[in-house]
Design an enzyme around this catalytic site. Sequence first.
Site, PDB file in Angstrom:
ATOM      1  N   TYR A 107     -35.363 -38.226  40.655  1.00 34.79           N
ATOM      2  CA  TYR A 107     -34.382 -38.053  38.942  1.00 34.79           C
ATOM      3  C   TYR A 107     -33.952 -38.656  37.742  1.00 34.79           C
ATOM      4  O   TYR A 107     -32.873 -38.954  38.135  1.00 34.79           O
ATOM      5  CB  TYR A 107     -34.110 -36.420  39.731  1.00 34.79           C
ATOM      6  CG  TYR A 107     -34.104 -35.066  40.082  1.00 34.79           C
ATOM      7  CD1 TYR A 107     -35.403 -35.467  40.264  1.00 34.79           C
ATOM      8  CD2 TYR A 107     -33.516 -34.063  40.658  1.00 34.79           C
ATOM      9  CE1 TYR A 107     -36.637 -34.541  40.708  1.00 34.79           C
ATOM     10  CE2 TYR A 107     -34.623 -33.216  41.566  1.00 34.79           C
ATOM     11  CZ  TYR A 107     -35.428 -33.471  41.597  1.00 34.79           C
ATOM     12  OH  TYR A 107     -35.733 -32.244  42.417  1.00 34.79           O
ATOM     13  N   SER A 261     -37.686 -24.334  40.617  1.00 34.51           N
ATOM     14  CA  SER A 261     -39.110 -23.785  39.974  1.00 34.51           C
ATOM     15  C   SER A 261     -39.317 -22.048  39.855  1.00 34.51           C
ATOM     16  O   SER A 261     -39.937 -22.020  39.242  1.00 34.51           O
ATOM     17  CB  SER A 261     -39.807 -24.266  38.993  1.00 34.51           C
ATOM     18  OG  SER A 261     -39.717 -25.477  38.609  1.00 34.51           O
ATOM     19  N   PRO A 262     -37.631 -21.494  40.174  1.00 26.89           N
ATOM     20  CA  PRO A 262     -37.305 -20.004  39.945  1.00 26.89           C
ATOM     21  C   PRO A 262     -38.586 -19.273  38.682  1.00 26.89           C
ATOM     22  O   PRO A 262     -38.078 -18.295  38.235  1.00 26.89           O
ATOM     23  CB  PRO A 262     -36.130 -19.554  39.958  1.00 26.89           C
ATOM     24  CG  PRO A 262     -35.324 -20.648  40.078  1.00 26.89           C
ATOM     25  CD  PRO A 262     -36.148 -22.331  40.233  1.00 26.89           C
ATOM     26  N   ARG A 281     -37.179 -28.013  27.269  1.00 28.19           N
ATOM     27  CA  ARG A 281     -37.351 -30.072  27.573  1.00 28.19           C
ATOM     28  C   ARG A 281     -39.608 -29.761  27.554  1.00 28.19           C
ATOM     29  O   ARG A 281     -39.445 -31.247  28.134  1.00 28.19           O
ATOM     30  CB  ARG A 281     -37.838 -29.254  29.403  1.00 28.19           C
ATOM     31  CG  ARG A 281     -38.506 -28.511  30.316  1.00 28.19           C
ATOM     32  CD  ARG A 281     -38.283 -28.301  31.086  1.00 28.19           C
ATOM     33  NE  ARG A 281     -36.958 -27.509  32.446  1.00 28.19           N
ATOM     34  CZ  ARG A 281     -36.978 -27.352  33.583  1.00 28.19           C
ATOM     35  NH1 ARG A 281     -38.246 -27.548  34.403  1.00 28.19           N
ATOM     36  NH2 ARG A 281     -35.408 -27.649  33.872  1.00 28.19           N
ATOM     37  N   SER A 342     -30.296 -25.616  31.226  1.00 31.69           N
ATOM     38  CA  SER A 342     -29.706 -27.239  30.611  1.00 31.69           C
ATOM     39  C   SER A 342     -28.732 -27.042  29.295  1.00 31.69           C
ATOM     40  O   SER A 342     -28.218 -27.505  28.962  1.00 31.69           O
ATOM     41  CB  SER A 342     -30.432 -27.656  29.185  1.00 31.69           C
ATOM     42  OG  SER A 342     -31.187 -26.570  28.639  1.00 31.69           O
ATOM     43  N   ASN A 350     -27.312 -16.993  34.508  1.00 36.32           N
ATOM     44  CA  ASN A 350     -28.749 -16.757  35.669  1.00 36.32           C
ATOM     45  C   ASN A 350     -27.508 -16.890  37.098  1.00 36.32           C
ATOM     46  O   ASN A 350     -28.027 -15.682  37.885  1.00 36.32           O
ATOM     47  CB  ASN A 350     -28.478 -18.284  35.817  1.00 36.32           C
ATOM     48  CG  ASN A 350     -29.931 -18.701  34.907  1.00 36.32           C
ATOM     49  OD1 ASN A 350     -30.467 -17.577  33.768  1.00 36.32           O
ATOM     50  ND2 ASN A 350     -30.897 -19.761  34.946  1.00 36.32           N
TER      51      ASN A 350
HETATM   52  N1  LIG Z   1     -38.861 -30.095  45.617  1.00 34.75           N
HETATM   53  C1  LIG Z   1     -39.809 -30.413  44.081  1.00 34.75           C
HETATM   54  O1  LIG Z   1     -40.622 -31.205  44.258  1.00 34.75           O
HETATM   55  C2  LIG Z   1     -38.489 -29.873  43.040  1.00 34.75           C
HETATM   56  C3  LIG Z   1     -39.396 -29.782  41.720  1.00 34.75           C
HETATM   57  C4  LIG Z   1     -39.041 -29.247  40.411  1.00 34.75           C
HETATM   58  C5  LIG Z   1     -37.999 -28.674  41.009  1.00 34.75           C
HETATM   59  N2  LIG Z   1     -37.436 -29.437  41.816  1.00 34.75           N
HETATM   60  C6  LIG Z   1     -35.845 -28.789  42.384  1.00 34.75           C
HETATM   61  O2  LIG Z   1     -35.426 -27.526  41.684  1.00 34.75           O
HETATM   62  C7  LIG Z   1     -34.418 -27.198  40.665  1.00 34.75           C
HETATM   63  C8  LIG Z   1     -34.705 -26.059  39.533  1.00 34.75           C
HETATM   64  O3  LIG Z   1     -36.081 -26.162  38.973  1.00 34.75           O
HETATM   65  P1  LIG Z   1     -37.156 -25.819  37.472  1.00 34.75           P
HETATM   66  O4  LIG Z   1     -35.478 -26.598  36.595  1.00 34.75           O
HETATM   67  O5  LIG Z   1     -37.780 -25.909  37.098  1.00 34.75           O
HETATM   68  O6  LIG Z   1     -36.241 -24.792  37.480  1.00 34.75           O
HETATM   69  P2  LIG Z   1     -37.048 -23.322  36.349  1.00 34.75           P
HETATM   70  O7  LIG Z   1     -35.429 -22.462  36.682  1.00 34.75           O
HETATM   71  O8  LIG Z   1     -38.027 -23.332  36.442  1.00 34.75           O
HETATM   72  O9  LIG Z   1     -35.979 -23.865  34.862  1.00 34.75           O
HETATM   73  C9  LIG Z   1     -34.995 -24.724  34.570  1.00 34.75           C
HETATM   74  C10 LIG Z   1     -35.139 -24.753  33.166  1.00 34.75           C
HETATM   75  O10 LIG Z   1     -35.690 -23.440  32.759  1.00 34.75           O
HETATM   76  C11 LIG Z   1     -34.602 -22.787  31.027  1.00 34.75           C
HETATM   77  N3  LIG Z   1     -33.988 -21.863  31.630  1.00 34.75           N
HETATM   78  C12 LIG Z   1     -33.307 -21.790  32.675  1.00 34.75           C
HETATM   79  N4  LIG Z   1     -31.842 -20.494  32.902  1.00 34.75           N
HETATM   80  C13 LIG Z   1     -32.825 -20.150  30.955  1.00 34.75           C
HETATM   81  C14 LIG Z   1     -32.114 -19.163  30.643  1.00 34.75           C
HETATM   82  N5  LIG Z   1     -31.251 -18.088  31.500  1.00 34.75           N
HETATM   83  N6  LIG Z   1     -32.317 -18.657  29.602  1.00 34.75           N
HETATM   84  C15 LIG Z   1     -33.318 -19.576  28.607  1.00 34.75           C
HETATM   85  N7  LIG Z   1     -34.256 -20.472  29.243  1.00 34.75           N
HETATM   86  C16 LIG Z   1     -33.530 -20.983  30.469  1.00 34.75           C
HETATM   87  C17 LIG Z   1     -33.853 -24.222  31.285  1.00 34.75           C
HETATM   88  O11 LIG Z   1     -34.896 -25.315  30.517  1.00 34.75           O
HETATM   89  P3  LIG Z   1     -34.567 -25.818  29.029  1.00 34.75           P
HETATM   90  O12 LIG Z   1     -34.006 -26.907  28.947  1.00 34.75           O
HETATM   91  O13 LIG Z   1     -36.355 -25.576  28.676  1.00 34.75           O
HETATM   92  O14 LIG Z   1     -34.493 -24.627  28.351  1.00 34.75           O
HETATM   93  C18 LIG Z   1     -33.826 -25.273  32.409  1.00 34.75           C
HETATM   94  O15 LIG Z   1     -33.514 -26.300  32.113  1.00 34.75           O
HETATM   95  C19 LIG Z   1     -34.565 -28.554  39.741  1.00 34.75           C
HETATM   96  O16 LIG Z   1     -33.431 -28.649  38.976  1.00 34.75           O
HETATM   97  C20 LIG Z   1     -34.993 -29.143  41.183  1.00 34.75           C
HETATM   98  O17 LIG Z   1     -33.404 -29.639  41.362  1.00 34.75           O
HETATM   99  C21 LIG Z   1     -37.464 -29.644  43.604  1.00 34.75           C
END
Ligand SMILES: NC(=O)c1ccc[n+]([C@@H]2O[C@H](COP(=O)([O-])OP(=O)(O)OC[C@H]3O[C@@H](n4cnc5c(N)ncnc54)[C@H](OP(=O)(O)O)[C@@H]3O)[C@@H](O)[C@H]2O)c1
Length: 381
Positions: A107, A261-262, A281, A342, A350
Site C-alpha cells: 500500500y 472492498s465491501p 479514487r 477517504s 459506515n
Molecule cells: N487483500 C486484498 O487484496 C485487498 C484488496 C483491496 C482492499 N483490501 C483491504 O480492504 C480495505 C477496504 O477496501 P476498499 O477501500 O476498496 O473498500 P470499499 O468500501 O469498497 O471502498 C472504500 C472507498 O469507497 C468510498 N466510500 C467509502 N465510504 C463511503 C461513503 N459512505 N459514501 C461515499 N463514498 C464512500 C471511498 O472512496 P473515495 O475516496 O473514492 O470516495 C472509500 O475509500 C482496504 O483498505 C484494504 O485494507 C484488501
Amino acid sequence: MGKIGPARLEPATCRCNESVRWGTELRPGLPTAPFPLHHFTLPAKVFSALKSSMKYRHLGKSGLQLSELSFGAWVTFGQQIDSKTAVELMTIAYDSGVNFFDNAEAYAGGQAEIVMGKIIKNKNWPRDTFVISSKVFWGGDLPNQEGLSRKHVVEACHAALRRLQVDYLDLYFCHRPDPDTPIEETVRAMSDLIAQGKVLYWGTSEWSAESILEAYRIAREQRLVPPTMEQPQYNLFHRENVEHVLTPLYHEIGLGMTTWSPLASGLLTGKYNAGDPGDTRTSLRGYGWLQRQFESDETQQQIAKVTQLGKVAHDLAITLPQLALAWCLKNPNISSVITGASRPEQIRENMKAAEFVDKLDDGVMQRIETILQNKPQAGRR
Ligand SMILES: NC(=O)c1ccc[n+]([C@@H]2O[C@H](COP(=O)([O-])OP(=O)(O)OC[C@H]3O[C@@H](n4cnc5c(N)ncnc54)[C@H](OP(=O)(O)O)[C@@H]3O)[C@@H](O)[C@H]2O)c1
C-alpha cells in the site's frame, strides 16, 4: 477492575451518569456488571467504547476477536489523503470500537504503514486494544522483493514491523498465491515467524480453496502452524468465492475471513450512478484501471441494480453504503468486514451500519436477491 474486553483504558476519567449496561448487548460474551454502573467511574475511553454498538467476532476458530467492522489503508493512507485526515479517520474508527486495522507492504509502497505506524505511536493506544495486519507479496521490482519465498516473507515482515513501529504483527497475510514458490516453503517461513513471536496469526488473501487446504495439510503433517484466515473480496456484486467456493473451509478447518472492498470501491454508494462524480479514487494517478472498469458494460448494468438497491435503503431509512455493509455483516462466516474511507463523514456513516443489520430481515434479503440475481449456485465450483 474486571475484564473489559476491547475497551480502551486511558488516564482521563469521566463520571458516568448514564445507566450503561456492561453486558452482552454491548460486548457479546462479556459478563454483565454485578452492580449498577451509574455509580461507577469509568475511564472516558472505556465509556465511549461501551456506548458504541460495535460487536466483536472470533477470527474463525481462533480465540482472537475482531471488530465486525474494521478499517484498512489501501488507496487512502500515504497517497490519497494527508496525514491529518488519516489521524482523524483512525481516531473515529477506534472510538467507534474498531480494533482491527488492515495494511500491506504494497500500500503506497510502504507509506501507508509508515503513516499508520506514526498515528498508533502518537496515540499511545495500549497494544492490547488493537490488532494490526500486514501483507506480503508486492515489495518491489527486484527478484527477491516480490512473492512468497522464505527470504521475502521474512524480510517483508521485518520491514513492516519497522514501518508500523510495533514489536509483532497480529495478522500477516500472503497477499496473493505465488506459483513460483512451493507452498511448503511459505508455510515454514510463516510458522517460524510465529515461533519467533514476530507474527501471531498468518493467513492468505485471494488463495484458492485447494491451496489453503494444501497449506493446512502441510502444516499439520510437519507440525507447523496452519493458516488461520483468508482475505477475499466480498460485496453485493462479488459473492461466489465467499459464499460458495470457500464454504467447506469454515467448517473443515475453522478458517476465519476478513473481507475487502465491501462497497466495490465506492460503486455501491450510488455516487457513480450519474457518471463519475470526480474527486474520488478513480481520479488518482495509477487508478485509470478502476475508471475504465467503472465505464465498462458490466458496471453499467450493475449501476442499474445500485439504483434499485437505493430504493431498498430508502425504505429502510438507511443509506446505500450502510445497506451494503450491513448486508456483508449478515454473513456469519465473516470475521470482519474491512471498510475504507477517504473522508471523516464516510467513516462516520459506515460505522453506523452495524446498527442496521437487524433491519435486513428475510423479506429485505429476498428483495435484494431479486434485484441482484447473482446468488452463487450450489454444486458449481
Ligand atoms: N487483500 C486484498 O487484496 C485487498 C484488496 C483491496 C482492499 N483490501 C483491504 O480492504 C480495505 C477496504 O477496501 P476498499 O477501500 O476498496 O473498500 P470499499 O468500501 O469498497 O471502498 C472504500 C472507498 O469507497 C468510498 N466510500 C467509502 N465510504 C463511503 C461513503 N459512505 N459514501 C461515499 N463514498 C464512500 C471511498 O472512496 P473515495 O475516496 O473514492 O470516495 C472509500 O475509500 C482496504 O483498505 C484494504 O485494507 C484488501
